[in-house]
Design a protein around this motif. Structure first.
Motif, short mmCIF file in Angstrom:
data_model
loop_
_atom_site.label_atom_id
_atom_site.label_comp_id
_atom_site.label_asym_id
_atom_site.label_seq_id
_atom_site.Cartn_x
_atom_site.Cartn_y
_atom_site.Cartn_z
N LYS A 71 9.40 3.92 -0.25
CA LYS A 71 8.32 3.18 -0.92
C LYS A 71 8.24 3.50 -2.41
O LYS A 71 7.66 2.74 -3.17
N HIS A 72 8.84 4.60 -2.83
CA HIS A 72 8.83 5.00 -4.24
C HIS A 72 9.89 4.28 -5.07
O HIS A 72 9.96 4.49 -6.29
N GLN A 80 12.80 -3.18 2.65
CA GLN A 80 11.63 -2.58 3.26
C GLN A 80 11.36 -3.16 4.64
O GLN A 80 10.96 -2.45 5.55
N GLU A 81 11.56 -4.45 4.77
CA GLU A 81 11.27 -5.18 6.01
C GLU A 81 9.84 -4.86 6.45
O GLU A 81 8.93 -4.94 5.65
N ALA A 82 9.62 -4.50 7.71
CA ALA A 82 8.25 -4.28 8.20
C ALA A 82 7.81 -2.81 8.09
O ALA A 82 6.81 -2.42 8.65
N ARG A 83 8.56 -2.03 7.35
CA ARG A 83 8.23 -0.61 7.21
C ARG A 83 7.25 -0.41 6.06
O ARG A 83 7.37 -1.05 5.03
N MET A 86 9.32 3.62 4.61
CA MET A 86 10.77 3.74 4.49
C MET A 86 11.41 2.46 3.99
O MET A 86 10.88 1.38 4.19
N LYS A 87 12.56 2.64 3.35
CA LYS A 87 13.41 1.51 2.97
C LYS A 87 14.82 1.86 3.42
O LYS A 87 15.16 3.03 3.57
N ILE A 88 15.63 0.83 3.62
CA ILE A 88 16.99 1.06 4.10
C ILE A 88 18.02 0.47 3.14
O ILE A 88 17.75 -0.49 2.44
N MET A 89 19.18 1.10 3.17
CA MET A 89 20.32 0.62 2.40
C MET A 89 21.40 0.22 3.39
O MET A 89 22.02 1.08 4.03
N LEU A 90 21.59 -1.09 3.58
CA LEU A 90 22.62 -1.59 4.49
C LEU A 90 24.01 -1.30 3.92
O LEU A 90 24.22 -1.37 2.71
#
Length: 120
Positions: A71-72, A80-83, A86-90
């Motif tokens: 989130k930072h 981010q999607e529904a989080r 957390m965020k993700i790196m595909l």
């Protein structure tokens, strides 16, 4: 430790190779990072605090690095999607790993902990 090792070994290629490579990249960022199995997935902790994790996206079938305090960050490649936190790196299994990009985001995330933005 056996369950954690089994997690990596049970993955099919190319996911297995990607996860093993990412594991090494993450662990070399700081000696205080440890690899543990939580919630059935490999988590990496910084001084005992959850830092990032590895998983496969159900919809896209792609491996990813989850950044716990994502989130930072405002980087467009982090989803981010529904989080809420957390965020993700595909990661594209068909391409070389973007090692510099991975290391940069890991260092930025580590700095959140080191600078006290996230309490350790």
């Amino acid at each position: 430790m056996k369950q954690l090792d089994d997690f990596y070994l049970k993955q099919e290629e190319p996911i297995k190779g990607i996860f093993l490579a990412i594991k090494e990249i993450i662990l070399k960022q700081d000696p205080d990072i440890t690899n543990v199995l939580k919630y059935g997935m490999p988590f990496f902790c910084y001084k005992g605090k959850m830092f990032c994790y590895l998983w496969t996206h159900k919809k896209y079938k792609q491996p990813y690095i989850g950044i716990v305090e994502g989130k930072h960050f405002e980087e467009p490649f982090l989803l981010q999607e529904a989080r809420s936190r957390m965020k993700i790196m595909l990661l594209d299994a068909e391409e070389d790993l973007p090692i510099e990009k991975i290391e940069k985001i890991l260092q930025q995330a580590l700095n959140l902990y080191k600078n006290g933005i996230v309490k350790v």
